[in-house]
Scaffold this active site. Structure first.
Site, PDB file in Angstrom:
ATOM      1  N   GLY A  12       8.462  -4.918 -12.562  1.00  0.00           N
ATOM      2  CA  GLY A  12       9.257  -4.915 -13.779  1.00  0.00           C
ATOM      3  C   GLY A  12       9.086  -3.709 -14.673  1.00  0.00           C
ATOM      4  O   GLY A  12       9.300  -3.794 -15.884  1.00  0.00           O
ATOM      5  N   ASN A  14      10.978  -1.113 -14.738  1.00  0.00           N
ATOM      6  CA  ASN A  14      12.320  -0.768 -15.263  1.00  0.00           C
ATOM      7  C   ASN A  14      12.742  -1.757 -16.339  1.00  0.00           C
ATOM      8  O   ASN A  14      13.342  -1.375 -17.345  1.00  0.00           O
ATOM      9  CB  ASN A  14      13.339  -0.736 -14.125  1.00  0.00           C
ATOM     10  N   ASN A 108      22.916  -0.987 -10.929  1.00  0.00           N
ATOM     11  CA  ASN A 108      21.670  -0.981 -10.158  1.00  0.00           C
ATOM     12  C   ASN A 108      20.991   0.365 -10.337  1.00  0.00           C
ATOM     13  O   ASN A 108      21.662   1.395 -10.492  1.00  0.00           O
ATOM     14  CB  ASN A 108      21.986  -1.216  -8.672  1.00  0.00           C
ATOM     15  N   HIS A 110      18.655   3.005  -8.350  1.00  0.00           N
ATOM     16  CA  HIS A 110      18.169   3.317  -7.007  1.00  0.00           C
ATOM     17  C   HIS A 110      17.315   4.577  -7.091  1.00  0.00           C
ATOM     18  O   HIS A 110      17.723   5.547  -7.735  1.00  0.00           O
ATOM     19  CB  HIS A 110      19.338   3.507  -6.030  1.00  0.00           C
ATOM     20  N   ASP A 151      24.376   0.341  -2.275  1.00  0.00           N
ATOM     21  CA  ASP A 151      24.218   1.611  -3.030  1.00  0.00           C
ATOM     22  C   ASP A 151      25.477   2.477  -2.922  1.00  0.00           C
ATOM     23  O   ASP A 151      25.403   3.703  -2.928  1.00  0.00           O
ATOM     24  CB  ASP A 151      23.003   2.402  -2.513  1.00  0.00           C
TER      25      ASP A 151
HETATM   26  C1  GRF Z   1      11.256   0.948  -8.043  1.00  0.00           C
HETATM   27  O1  GRF Z   1      10.951   1.838  -6.966  1.00  0.00           O
HETATM   28  C2  GRF Z   1      12.731   1.031  -8.364  1.00  0.00           C
HETATM   29  O2  GRF Z   1      13.252   2.310  -8.071  1.00  0.00           O
HETATM   30  C3  GRF Z   1      13.344   0.086  -7.434  1.00  0.00           C
HETATM   31  O3  GRF Z   1      12.435  -1.009  -7.408  1.00  0.00           O
HETATM   32  C4  GRF Z   1      11.091  -0.493  -7.549  1.00  0.00           C
HETATM   33  C5  GRF Z   1      10.252  -1.340  -8.479  1.00  0.00           C
HETATM   34  O4  GRF Z   1      10.841  -1.355  -9.732  1.00  0.00           O
HETATM   35  N1  GRF Z   1      14.685  -0.241  -7.859  1.00  0.00           N
HETATM   36  P1  GRF Z   1      10.203  -2.209 -10.976  1.00  0.00           P
HETATM   37  O5  GRF Z   1       8.861  -1.620 -11.300  1.00  0.00           O
HETATM   38  O6  GRF Z   1      10.068  -3.642 -10.533  1.00  0.00           O
HETATM   39  O7  GRF Z   1      11.192  -2.022 -12.079  1.00  0.00           O
END
Ligand code: GRF
Length: 208
Positions: A12, A14, A108, A110, A151
């Site tokens: 999590g 992001n 999304n 990526h 994607d």
């Molecule tokens: C990251 O590599 C992101 O690019 C991909 O999922 C992975 C983990 O993301 N989409 P997060 O730390 O759970 O946000």
């Protein structure tokens, strides 16, 4: 006020960037209505709880078929009444009915500069392993709208990150997250929240 629901599968980071952005004002006009994880006991859910954000887990292990899981996932998303669905490290194939319902309202993140190192099988560390194996000098991240492909939807934002000597997949993944993902995902949400983004002929148009 843009209502968003954030879908997660793991750490999590992001999601945290979005939470921080809303709290520090870099993401305006936005409310995180909910967080949905497909995995129990992931730190992303702890992050939501710490910030009193409504959250739930919809795990395929709890349902007897993929079809029923897909229905429950879409129902859980709809229940938050989102204007925008944000896939933030969400590692589940999105059901066609959900893509249709949230067409051009689902984004999304990526961890590559699409169309490089994307599509089936390119997720998490695998993306960075492939980039290092190919010997590229520049990688990065992409925010795109989600369509029926993997994607393949309209690209909204991208940010480049340079490979450094001695990079391992883990080191590179972290740099792409810090320098690209955690910047362009919040910015994408803020642009959408302020009506700056439209999609025309399969390409995004960002108003200045
Ligand atoms: C990251 O590599 C992101 O690019 C991909 O999922 C992975 C983990 O993301 N989409 P997060 O730390 O759970 O946000």
């Amino acid at each position: 006020m843009l209502r968003i629901v954030v879908l997660v599968s793991g750490g999590g980071t992001n999601l945290q960037a979005i939470i921080d952005g809303v709290n520090n004002g870099t993401i305006t006009n936005t409310e995180i209505a909910g967080v949905i994880s497909n995995n129990k006991n992931v730190y992303a859910l702890e992050r939501a709880k710490k910030h009193q954000i409504p959250n739930c887990c919809i795990s395929s292990k709890d349902f007897e078929s993929r079809e029923i899981f897909n229905e429950k996932l879409l129902a859980a998303v709809d229940a938050y009444k989102p204007d925008l669905v944000v896939l933030a490290g969400f590692l589940v194939v999105i059901p066609p009915a959900m893509i249709e319902r949230y067409r051009n309202r689902m984004i999304n993140i990526h961890p590559s500069l699409i169309p490089s190192f994307c599509g089936k099988g390119f997720y998490g560390l695998k993306v960075h392993e492939a980039a290092l194996a190919r010997g590229v000098k520049v990688v990065g991240a992409t925010v795109h709208f989600v369509d029926e492909g993997t994607d393949t939807g309209p690209i909204l934002l991208q940010k480049a990150v340079e490979i450094q000597p001695g990079d391992t997949p883990e080191v590179l993944q972290r740099r792409v997250m810090e320098e690209a993902e955690w910047k362009i995902l919040p910015r994408a949400i803020d642009l959408i929240a302020n009506g700056k983004v439209s999609v025309k002929d399969g390409k995004t148009v960002i108003a200045d």
